[in-house]
Design a protein around this motif. Sequence first.
Motif, PDB file in Angstrom:
ATOM      1  N   VAL A   4       0.815  -1.140  -0.059  1.00 16.62           N
ATOM      2  CA  VAL A   4       0.055  -0.025  -0.024  1.00 16.62           C
ATOM      3  C   VAL A   4       1.066   1.354  -0.126  1.00 16.62           C
ATOM      4  N   GLY A   5       2.128   0.969   0.150  1.00 17.56           N
ATOM      5  CA  GLY A   5       2.930   2.222   0.048  1.00 17.56           C
ATOM      6  C   GLY A   5       3.438   2.566   1.277  1.00 17.56           C
ATOM      7  N   LEU A   6       3.420   1.904   2.365  1.00 14.33           N
ATOM      8  CA  LEU A   6       4.257   2.345   3.759  1.00 14.33           C
ATOM      9  C   LEU A   6       5.515   1.735   3.777  1.00 14.33           C
ATOM     10  N   SER A   7       6.482   2.482   3.977  1.00 15.76           N
ATOM     11  CA  SER A   7       7.800   2.177   4.300  1.00 15.76           C
ATOM     12  C   SER A   7       8.264   3.106   5.537  1.00 15.76           C
ATOM     13  N   SER A   8       9.317   2.006   6.123  1.00 19.95           N
ATOM     14  CA  SER A   8      10.060   2.887   7.302  1.00 19.95           C
ATOM     15  C   SER A   8      10.877   3.902   6.698  1.00 19.95           C
ATOM     16  N   ARG A  39       4.746   8.542  -0.021  1.00 22.82           N
ATOM     17  CA  ARG A  39       5.792   9.102  -0.903  1.00 22.82           C
ATOM     18  C   ARG A  39       6.501   8.391  -2.031  1.00 22.82           C
ATOM     19  N   SER A  40       6.064   6.823  -1.640  1.00 25.12           N
ATOM     20  CA  SER A  40       6.502   6.021  -2.927  1.00 25.12           C
ATOM     21  C   SER A  40       5.849   6.004  -4.010  1.00 25.12           C
ATOM     22  N   ASN A  41       4.406   6.011  -3.882  1.00 22.28           N
ATOM     23  CA  ASN A  41       3.561   5.586  -5.161  1.00 22.28           C
ATOM     24  C   ASN A  41       2.388   6.752  -5.070  1.00 22.28           C
ATOM     25  N   GLY A  42       2.192   7.704  -4.282  1.00 26.72           N
ATOM     26  CA  GLY A  42       1.336   8.768  -4.398  1.00 26.72           C
ATOM     27  C   GLY A  42       0.043   8.362  -3.680  1.00 26.72           C
ATOM     28  N   ASN A  43      -0.318   7.109  -3.311  1.00 28.82           N
ATOM     29  CA  ASN A  43      -1.727   6.717  -3.001  1.00 28.82           C
ATOM     30  C   ASN A  43      -2.258   7.446  -1.707  1.00 28.82           C
ATOM     31  N   VAL A  44      -3.310   7.711  -1.666  1.00 22.62           N
ATOM     32  CA  VAL A  44      -3.924   8.419  -0.381  1.00 22.62           C
ATOM     33  C   VAL A  44      -4.009   7.145   0.325  1.00 22.62           C
ATOM     34  N   THR A  70      -7.624   2.669   1.993  1.00 23.30           N
ATOM     35  CA  THR A  70      -7.154   1.671   1.005  1.00 23.30           C
ATOM     36  C   THR A  70      -8.142   0.510   1.353  1.00 23.30           C
ATOM     37  N   ASP A  71      -8.151  -0.532   0.339  1.00 22.93           N
ATOM     38  CA  ASP A  71      -9.086  -1.730   0.549  1.00 22.93           C
ATOM     39  C   ASP A  71      -8.313  -2.702   1.203  1.00 22.93           C
ATOM     40  N   ASN A  72      -6.808  -2.712   1.251  1.00 21.21           N
ATOM     41  CA  ASN A  72      -6.313  -3.911   1.865  1.00 21.21           C
ATOM     42  C   ASN A  72      -6.440  -3.781   3.414  1.00 21.21           C
ATOM     43  N   ASN A  73      -6.314  -4.727   4.177  1.00 21.45           N
ATOM     44  CA  ASN A  73      -6.290  -4.912   5.390  1.00 21.45           C
ATOM     45  C   ASN A  73      -5.203  -4.894   6.121  1.00 21.45           C
ATOM     46  N   VAL A  74      -4.455  -3.783   6.023  1.00 22.65           N
ATOM     47  CA  VAL A  74      -3.255  -3.471   6.610  1.00 22.65           C
ATOM     48  C   VAL A  74      -3.304  -3.108   8.046  1.00 22.65           C
ATOM     49  N   PRO A  75      -2.828  -3.875   9.021  1.00 20.96           N
ATOM     50  CA  PRO A  75      -2.911  -3.164  10.427  1.00 20.96           C
ATOM     51  C   PRO A  75      -2.136  -1.743  10.608  1.00 20.96           C
ATOM     52  N   LEU A  76      -2.988  -0.900  11.128  1.00 19.69           N
ATOM     53  CA  LEU A  76      -2.389   0.503  11.365  1.00 19.69           C
ATOM     54  C   LEU A  76      -1.508   0.265  12.711  1.00 19.69           C
ATOM     55  N   PRO A  77      -0.182   0.585  12.625  1.00 15.32           N
ATOM     56  CA  PRO A  77       0.768   0.532  13.791  1.00 15.32           C
ATOM     57  C   PRO A  77       0.480   1.350  14.846  1.00 15.32           C
ATOM     58  N   ARG A  78       0.217   2.531  14.279  1.00 18.88           N
ATOM     59  CA  ARG A  78       0.090   3.863  15.422  1.00 18.88           C
ATOM     60  C   ARG A  78      -0.183   5.067  14.732  1.00 18.88           C
ATOM     61  N   VAL A  79      -1.053   5.900  15.214  1.00 15.10           N
ATOM     62  CA  VAL A  79      -1.386   7.252  14.770  1.00 15.10           C
ATOM     63  C   VAL A  79      -0.828   8.374  15.918  1.00 15.10           C
TER      64      VAL A  79
END
Length: 103
Positions: A4-8, A39-44, A70-79
């Motif tokens: 989904v475009g998340l990267s540390s 920042r990697s793919n521009g997706n919201v 996003t439709d992917n069920n990616v767990p949100l680590p923290r806000v």
Amino acid sequence: WNAVGLSSDLPPKFVCRSVTVRQETGLVSIRVDGSIVSRSNGNVLFRQLMEYRINERGVLRVTNHTTPQTDNNVPLPRVGIAMILHKSLFVIRYCGRGPWENY
């Protein structure tokens, strides 16, 4: 996360969509509507609505609503929220769950 475009290595950025300021008797409200964008793919990735309410006594209340986009069920680590305060604001009472990070 990479799907989904998340990267540390390349954290997402906040893009402001609108800011609304409202003044009522004894209260100022500032609403910030924005998106968290990869920042990697521009997706919201997330839609974020934050509201800062400051009363006449100087009490600041911050609310944060974050919704996955996003439709992917990616767990949100923290806000998280990071704030920089002016040095004159030295009397602070934190009403969270402790002096440490809490999620």
